[in-house]
Motif scaffolding. Sequence first.
Motif, PDB file in Angstrom:
ATOM      1  N   LEU A  60       0.708  -1.357   0.033  1.00  0.00           N
ATOM      2  CA  LEU A  60      -0.073  -0.094  -0.037  1.00  0.00           C
ATOM      3  C   LEU A  60       0.446   1.365  -0.224  1.00  0.00           C
ATOM      4  O   LEU A  60       0.660   2.189  -0.587  1.00  0.00           O
ATOM      5  CB  LEU A  60      -1.179  -0.485   0.935  1.00  0.00           C
ATOM      6  CG  LEU A  60      -1.863  -0.983   1.091  1.00  0.00           C
ATOM      7  CD1 LEU A  60      -2.388  -0.927   2.455  1.00  0.00           C
ATOM      8  CD2 LEU A  60      -3.005  -0.767   0.225  1.00  0.00           C
ATOM      9  N   SER A  61       1.680   0.933   0.421  1.00  0.00           N
ATOM     10  CA  SER A  61       2.704   1.946   0.875  1.00  0.00           C
ATOM     11  C   SER A  61       4.425   1.778   1.120  1.00  0.00           C
ATOM     12  O   SER A  61       4.822   0.837   1.356  1.00  0.00           O
ATOM     13  CB  SER A  61       2.867   3.139   1.837  1.00  0.00           C
ATOM     14  OG  SER A  61       3.113   4.523   1.301  1.00  0.00           O
ATOM     15  N   TYR A  62       5.256   3.158   1.620  1.00  0.00           N
ATOM     16  CA  TYR A  62       6.984   1.518   1.451  1.00  0.00           C
ATOM     17  C   TYR A  62       7.272   2.746   1.874  1.00  0.00           C
ATOM     18  O   TYR A  62       7.138   4.084   1.299  1.00  0.00           O
ATOM     19  CB  TYR A  62       7.463   0.963  -0.068  1.00  0.00           C
ATOM     20  CG  TYR A  62       7.302   1.188  -0.954  1.00  0.00           C
ATOM     21  CD1 TYR A  62       6.725   2.299  -1.557  1.00  0.00           C
ATOM     22  CD2 TYR A  62       8.749   2.317  -1.005  1.00  0.00           C
ATOM     23  CE1 TYR A  62       6.811   2.925  -3.155  1.00  0.00           C
ATOM     24  CE2 TYR A  62       9.083   3.011  -1.937  1.00  0.00           C
ATOM     25  CZ  TYR A  62       8.015   3.359  -3.151  1.00  0.00           C
ATOM     26  OH  TYR A  62       7.947   3.807  -4.811  1.00  0.00           O
ATOM     27  N   ALA A 115       7.627  -1.367   4.852  1.00  0.00           N
ATOM     28  CA  ALA A 115       5.586  -1.185   3.696  1.00  0.00           C
ATOM     29  C   ALA A 115       5.102  -1.172   4.483  1.00  0.00           C
ATOM     30  O   ALA A 115       4.614  -2.259   5.347  1.00  0.00           O
ATOM     31  CB  ALA A 115       6.018  -2.561   2.430  1.00  0.00           C
ATOM     32  N   MET A 116       3.913  -1.001   4.517  1.00  0.00           N
ATOM     33  CA  MET A 116       2.295  -1.281   4.907  1.00  0.00           C
ATOM     34  C   MET A 116       1.651  -1.843   3.241  1.00  0.00           C
ATOM     35  O   MET A 116       1.976  -2.094   2.736  1.00  0.00           O
ATOM     36  CB  MET A 116       1.933  -0.460   5.124  1.00  0.00           C
ATOM     37  CG  MET A 116       2.533   1.100   6.021  1.00  0.00           C
ATOM     38  SD  MET A 116       1.537   2.225   6.663  1.00  0.00           S
ATOM     39  CE  MET A 116      -0.032   1.739   7.606  1.00  0.00           C
ATOM     40  N   VAL A 120      -3.938  -5.405   7.425  1.00  0.00           N
ATOM     41  CA  VAL A 120      -2.602  -4.438   7.033  1.00  0.00           C
ATOM     42  C   VAL A 120      -1.724  -5.027   7.789  1.00  0.00           C
ATOM     43  O   VAL A 120      -1.540  -4.117   8.824  1.00  0.00           O
ATOM     44  CB  VAL A 120      -2.592  -3.398   6.649  1.00  0.00           C
ATOM     45  CG1 VAL A 120      -1.677  -2.114   6.326  1.00  0.00           C
ATOM     46  CG2 VAL A 120      -3.912  -2.983   6.138  1.00  0.00           C
ATOM     47  N   ILE A 121      -0.560  -4.929   7.316  1.00  0.00           N
ATOM     48  CA  ILE A 121       0.865  -4.839   8.589  1.00  0.00           C
ATOM     49  C   ILE A 121       2.150  -4.477   7.833  1.00  0.00           C
ATOM     50  O   ILE A 121       1.987  -3.826   6.818  1.00  0.00           O
ATOM     51  CB  ILE A 121       1.432  -6.511   7.857  1.00  0.00           C
ATOM     52  CG1 ILE A 121       2.126  -6.949   7.354  1.00  0.00           C
ATOM     53  CG2 ILE A 121      -0.102  -7.838   8.732  1.00  0.00           C
ATOM     54  CD1 ILE A 121       2.155  -8.499   7.795  1.00  0.00           C
ATOM     55  N   ARG A 173       4.181   0.699  -5.149  1.00  0.00           N
ATOM     56  CA  ARG A 173       2.391   0.706  -4.615  1.00  0.00           C
ATOM     57  C   ARG A 173       1.594  -0.328  -5.658  1.00  0.00           C
ATOM     58  O   ARG A 173       2.167  -0.396  -6.777  1.00  0.00           O
ATOM     59  CB  ARG A 173       1.729   1.468  -5.134  1.00  0.00           C
ATOM     60  CG  ARG A 173       2.949   3.287  -3.645  1.00  0.00           C
ATOM     61  CD  ARG A 173       1.906   3.658  -2.868  1.00  0.00           C
ATOM     62  NE  ARG A 173       0.621   4.844  -4.412  1.00  0.00           N
ATOM     63  CZ  ARG A 173      -0.562   4.601  -4.265  1.00  0.00           C
ATOM     64  NH1 ARG A 173      -0.999   3.810  -3.346  1.00  0.00           N
ATOM     65  NH2 ARG A 173      -0.818   5.598  -5.294  1.00  0.00           N
ATOM     66  N   MET A 178       5.662   7.304   4.859  1.00  0.00           N
ATOM     67  CA  MET A 178       4.434   6.477   4.230  1.00  0.00           C
ATOM     68  C   MET A 178       3.390   7.261   4.443  1.00  0.00           C
ATOM     69  O   MET A 178       2.672   7.063   3.214  1.00  0.00           O
ATOM     70  CB  MET A 178       4.506   4.812   4.810  1.00  0.00           C
ATOM     71  CG  MET A 178       5.859   3.766   4.824  1.00  0.00           C
ATOM     72  SD  MET A 178       4.989   2.535   4.892  1.00  0.00           S
ATOM     73  CE  MET A 178       5.507   2.374   6.833  1.00  0.00           C
ATOM     74  N   ARG A 207       4.383   9.281   1.234  1.00  0.00           N
ATOM     75  CA  ARG A 207       4.321   8.382  -0.165  1.00  0.00           C
ATOM     76  C   ARG A 207       2.522   8.369  -0.694  1.00  0.00           C
ATOM     77  O   ARG A 207       2.874   9.296  -1.616  1.00  0.00           O
ATOM     78  CB  ARG A 207       5.118   7.437   0.188  1.00  0.00           C
ATOM     79  CG  ARG A 207       4.674   6.508  -1.709  1.00  0.00           C
ATOM     80  CD  ARG A 207       5.887   5.904  -2.309  1.00  0.00           C
ATOM     81  NE  ARG A 207       6.913   5.981  -1.312  1.00  0.00           N
ATOM     82  CZ  ARG A 207       8.295   6.169  -1.661  1.00  0.00           C
ATOM     83  NH1 ARG A 207       8.525   6.769  -3.206  1.00  0.00           N
ATOM     84  NH2 ARG A 207       9.461   6.006  -1.143  1.00  0.00           N
ATOM     85  N   LEU A 208       2.052   8.419  -0.058  1.00  0.00           N
ATOM     86  CA  LEU A 208       0.237   7.745  -0.596  1.00  0.00           C
ATOM     87  C   LEU A 208      -0.272   9.924  -0.698  1.00  0.00           C
ATOM     88  O   LEU A 208      -1.009   9.442  -1.588  1.00  0.00           O
ATOM     89  CB  LEU A 208      -0.229   7.549   0.618  1.00  0.00           C
ATOM     90  CG  LEU A 208      -0.495   5.587   1.074  1.00  0.00           C
ATOM     91  CD1 LEU A 208      -1.060   5.179   2.414  1.00  0.00           C
ATOM     92  CD2 LEU A 208      -1.033   5.229  -0.377  1.00  0.00           C
ATOM     93  N   ASP A 249       1.541  10.231  -3.915  1.00  0.00           N
ATOM     94  CA  ASP A 249       0.501   9.855  -5.187  1.00  0.00           C
ATOM     95  C   ASP A 249      -1.098  10.071  -5.169  1.00  0.00           C
ATOM     96  O   ASP A 249      -1.798  10.207  -6.192  1.00  0.00           O
ATOM     97  CB  ASP A 249       0.619   7.763  -4.651  1.00  0.00           C
ATOM     98  CG  ASP A 249       2.115   8.177  -5.173  1.00  0.00           C
ATOM     99  OD1 ASP A 249       2.958   8.622  -4.937  1.00  0.00           O
ATOM    100  OD2 ASP A 249       2.741   6.478  -5.313  1.00  0.00           O
ATOM    101  N   SER A 273      -1.466   1.092  10.728  1.00  0.00           N
ATOM    102  CA  SER A 273      -1.189   0.080   9.791  1.00  0.00           C
ATOM    103  C   SER A 273      -3.087  -0.663  10.079  1.00  0.00           C
ATOM    104  O   SER A 273      -3.968  -0.649   9.134  1.00  0.00           O
ATOM    105  CB  SER A 273      -0.501  -1.348   9.805  1.00  0.00           C
ATOM    106  OG  SER A 273      -0.468  -2.221  11.254  1.00  0.00           O
ATOM    107  N   PHE A 288      -3.879   6.445   5.467  1.00  0.00           N
ATOM    108  CA  PHE A 288      -3.430   6.639   6.016  1.00  0.00           C
ATOM    109  C   PHE A 288      -2.588   8.261   6.343  1.00  0.00           C
ATOM    110  O   PHE A 288      -1.552   8.907   6.171  1.00  0.00           O
ATOM    111  CB  PHE A 288      -2.167   5.814   5.223  1.00  0.00           C
ATOM    112  CG  PHE A 288      -2.175   4.115   5.783  1.00  0.00           C
ATOM    113  CD1 PHE A 288      -2.692   3.561   6.951  1.00  0.00           C
ATOM    114  CD2 PHE A 288      -2.090   3.672   4.739  1.00  0.00           C
ATOM    115  CE1 PHE A 288      -3.238   2.733   7.303  1.00  0.00           C
ATOM    116  CE2 PHE A 288      -2.835   2.344   5.073  1.00  0.00           C
ATOM    117  CZ  PHE A 288      -3.006   1.188   6.111  1.00  0.00           C
TER     118      PHE A 288
END
Lengths: 128, 385
Positions: free
Chosen positions: A55-57, A76-77, A85-86, A99, B150, B153-154, B157, B250, B255
């Motif tokens: 999902l994201s990193y 990363a997620m 989600v981990i 992604r 993270m 990043r989202l 994007d 998470s 997020f």
Amino acid sequence: MLPRFWRKIKHRYNLIATKCENCGTYYYPPRNLCPKCRRKSRIVEVKLSGKGEVLSYSVVHEAPENMKDQKPYVVAMIKLDEGPVITSQLVCDCKEVRRGMRVKAAFRRCGEEGDAGIIYYCTKFVPE
Amino acid sequence: MRRVAVIGVGQSKFGELWDASFRDIVLSAGIEAIEDAGLEGREIEALYVGNMSGGRFLSQEHIAALIADYAGLAELHIPCTRVEGADASGGLALRQAYLAVASGLHDIVIAAGAEKVTDIVDKAMEILASGVDREWEVFNGATLASLFAMMARLHMDMYGTRAEDLAMVSVKNHRNAVKNPKAQFRREISIDVALNSPYVAEPLRMFDCAPISDGAAAVILASEEVARKYTDTPVFISASSQATDYIALSSRKDFTRMDAVVFAAREAYRKAGIGARDIDVAEVHDSFTIAEIMAYEDLGFAEKGKGAELIREGVTEIDGDLPVNTSGGLKACGHAAGATGIRQAVEITLQLRGDAGERQVDAERGLALNIGGTGATAVVTIFSR
Ligand SMILES: [Zn+2]
């Protein structure tokens, strides 16, 4: 950190999640109480497929002491196919991660603890 | 509930205070606040102190008693309580002090925040990361910066937020800090310097990340009636709200948003009877530049996904319509963990009183947002003249 780590070792090594049979939601990290159903929770343990997508990193350049020998590394997620989600390390080329990338769980060396240098292992992810 | 006013503020210098002990910096902030209020000291009925991790930074717990002792309050035997919520500890202490006065329990209460981190400099960032989930985030390789990275990043994007926008937040906050004698980094930086600084956790670079600092701050709260006896320029707390979310990023649904901030802000605006557009100045929790952009959205200053427009258009600059982080924010004033929430209250009070010196803006209402970790705790406080 070690005692806490070993306590959940079954869940960490085998990606054992919990599932609430009342609402069908999977939880990883495992939860003993479903936040949606609370007292109606019916929690059982289930093994996850270990497959999912990014999902994201982030590429980590400043790492804590016990991770320094691994930097730069990717964290990363990851949304697992069952839903949860981990947050996990992703073992791949830092330039390769994207992604939406498909990944799968793998057993890897995780780090060292203390002066004795005890090596411990955990589940990380690799490109599928 | 009674109206509550800030009648005195004090702050130590923020930064790497090698020469000063924890006791020294707390005392300097406390004395400044007591003098600012015109109190003698023995009028204080209770103390709340925000401190994130005295245990790990100093191997010292029982922080509230220690502070009371060195502030000369021991013989008064007043109740002194430490409050902890990671780097939202200061905001929580302010809220507890507010509740103690608003409820009628006490008339004059001191809310302090303090952290001494440079005694174990190499571990400081790791200790700050204890505000997120150690077992399932940090253990798995995440750092505090990488969690915000993270989110960034989202946000980039999904909404087109650019690295340049993040850098502009840092440039703005550094520029503001030049005018703040208490700030840690009192020098301007160029956008090129920010954009070319080394990566900490991609896409976040060194200048996207707040430092971890030594520092302390204190505010004195009083009921309206008592406040009028001490000052002609009370600053009222019109609302204090707090919300909680999943500790691990998470576990959250989105997020690019902090639900705890959204909930706390909504509640605060409702209690104050105002909307986001009525805020004239704000201090927000820019532990990472992306957090300031997200705060613009979560606090309702900008629509979801459009936070970066505020920084591009100069709205949140010190001469803009809604100046944000006039103090320099966490990035440039410094981030002394448990002290930050109180330090924000000091800045907003100075701004509303007209005592902010070179960085003075024209404002009647101010807001402070203090978060813990990646936003599992959020405290929103609204102040008015
Ligand atoms: Zn359920």
